[in-house]
Design an enzyme around this catalytic site. Structure first.
Site, PDB file in Angstrom:
ATOM      1  CB  SER A 172      -0.949  -0.049   1.205  1.00 52.94           C
ATOM      2  OG  SER A 172      -1.812   1.067   1.223  1.00 52.94           O
ATOM      3  CG  HIS A 199      -4.228  -1.190  -1.045  1.00 52.01           C
ATOM      4  ND1 HIS A 199      -4.180  -1.271   0.325  1.00 52.01           N
ATOM      5  CD2 HIS A 199      -4.734  -2.380  -1.455  1.00 52.01           C
ATOM      6  CE1 HIS A 199      -4.635  -2.442   0.725  1.00 52.01           C
ATOM      7  NE2 HIS A 199      -4.971  -3.136  -0.351  1.00 52.01           N
ATOM      8  CG  ASP A 292      -5.788  -5.873   2.082  1.00 49.26           C
ATOM      9  OD1 ASP A 292      -6.513  -6.856   2.355  1.00 49.26           O
ATOM     10  OD2 ASP A 292      -5.466  -5.564   0.917  1.00 49.26           O
TER      11      ASP A 292
END
Length: 353
Positions: A172, A199, A292
């Site tokens: 991310s 992401h 995540d």
């Protein structure tokens, strides 16, 4: 003080777009605009003078563009930078370079109140600014145009009894730059496919793939449903789609529901990889905010797969790798400069690299 609003510097050459961004930011009492820059030169000067919590950075600006301004800010007065860009090809590629220069995130420029997505886009922008303003930006990785500093050769990791059949990577915040560095150091002969969940704002996945192609010899593309996963190829999750693996070694691109708010989701990918490859799975959790991937890593660990997590010192944000390490699920914690050698060593003596 802790409850004071976050201080935002807006860098945007278009008066109309600048006014819109200022209005969007000011709609949240947790944010305040402390300065407005009309070009990159002003952005650097105001960042030095005002010491904002965060800078929103346009890409195409007169006198100095957003890429160079980001480089200067990260060198002279390290401050969280979020690129706010159009979906024009030239801007996308420069935005990717700005991520490598130190920007934390890239977002699509809001289209205006007449757009049906305006409220959602505005809320996403404000939420991103609040999250990224908390990131401590104190380090920059050296550019590969400079001679790399010598680093000790790490000891070889324990040999896994099962040769990995796939590498699944999740990232991310800070991920694009980490991926660029990793791919720049992997050999063309890397013997298995690499799947990536990064992401990133909708609309930028293809641009990210194009940019990562310039990192090194491995082909990089946005994954297509059903295509065969080829050795030494890198497959990115498409915009707003999960990425996984079908049992016969083909890519699975899915519109299944988001997992804990994420699509693509690292957990979805790791679960899919665990089902398809079991103990031949190798997961890598790179720098990123949030959790995540944690539950997917738990399943992959239970299936006998191997898990590597980026270390805290080389991570921009030690969220995603940190929770995996904290849950005692990582077999190894690896600094980014050592990661390529760790991955290639997993195949030595087994017909691989």
């Amino acid at each position: 003080m802790k409850n004071d609003p976050l201080r935002i510097l807006v860098a945007e050459d278009s008066p109309t777009a600048r006014r819109l961004l200022v209005e969007i930011v000011r709609a949240d009492p947790a944010l305040t605009v402390v300065g407005e820059a009309r070009d990159g030169v002003e952005a650097v000067e105001l960042a030095q003078r005002l010491r904002p919590s965060l800078v929103t950075m346009d890409i195409q600006m007169p006198r100095m563009d957003g890429l160079e301004a980001t480089r200067r800010i990260m060198t002279e007065v390290p401050t969280p930078v979020v690129v706010v860009s159009t979906l024009v090809e030239r801007d996308i590629q420069t935005s990717m370079a700005a991520l490598r220069a130190g920007a934390l995130a890239v977002l699509q420029k809001p289209l205006g109140p007449e757009s049906p997505d305006f409220d959602a886009d505005s809320r996403r922008l404000r939420d991103t600014l609040k999250a990224m303003a908390e990131v401590k930006v104190v380090r920059r990785w050296p550019d590969r145009t400079a001679p790399p500093a010598p680093v000790p050769t790490p000891p070889a990791p324990p040999v896994s009894p099962t040769r990995p059949g796939v590498v699944a990577l999740a990232a991310s915040t800070g991920g694009p730059a980490a991926l660029f560095r990793l791919l720049s150091e992997l050999p063309a002969s890397f013997p298995v496919p690499l799947l990536v969940v990064q992401h990133i704002a909708i609309g930028f996945s293809e641009g990210l793939a194009q940019w990562l192609r310039t990192a090194g010899p491995l082909p990089v593309k946005v994954a297509e449903d059903g295509e065969p996963l080829l050795p030494g190829h890198v497959y990115l999750a498409p915009d707003d789609r999960h990425l996984g693996v079908r049992g016969e070694g083909r890519a699975e691109v899915s519109r299944a529901a988001p997992v804990n708010g994420f699509r693509p989701s690292a957990t979805w990918m790791f679960r899919s990889v665990a089902r398809a490859y079991g103990p031949a799975s190798l997961a890598v959790i790179l720098t990123g905010m949030g959790q995540d991937g944690l539950e997917g890593v738990r399943e992959l660990h239970g299936a006998g797969g191997r898990i590597l997590a980026q270390d805290e010192q080389s991570s921009v944000v030690y969220g995603m790798p940190g929770v995996v390490v904290g849950a005692n699920l990582a077999h190894e914690v690896v600094a980014l400069p050592d990661l390529a050698s760790r991955l290639t060593s997993a195949f030595r003596g087994s017909g691989g690299v």
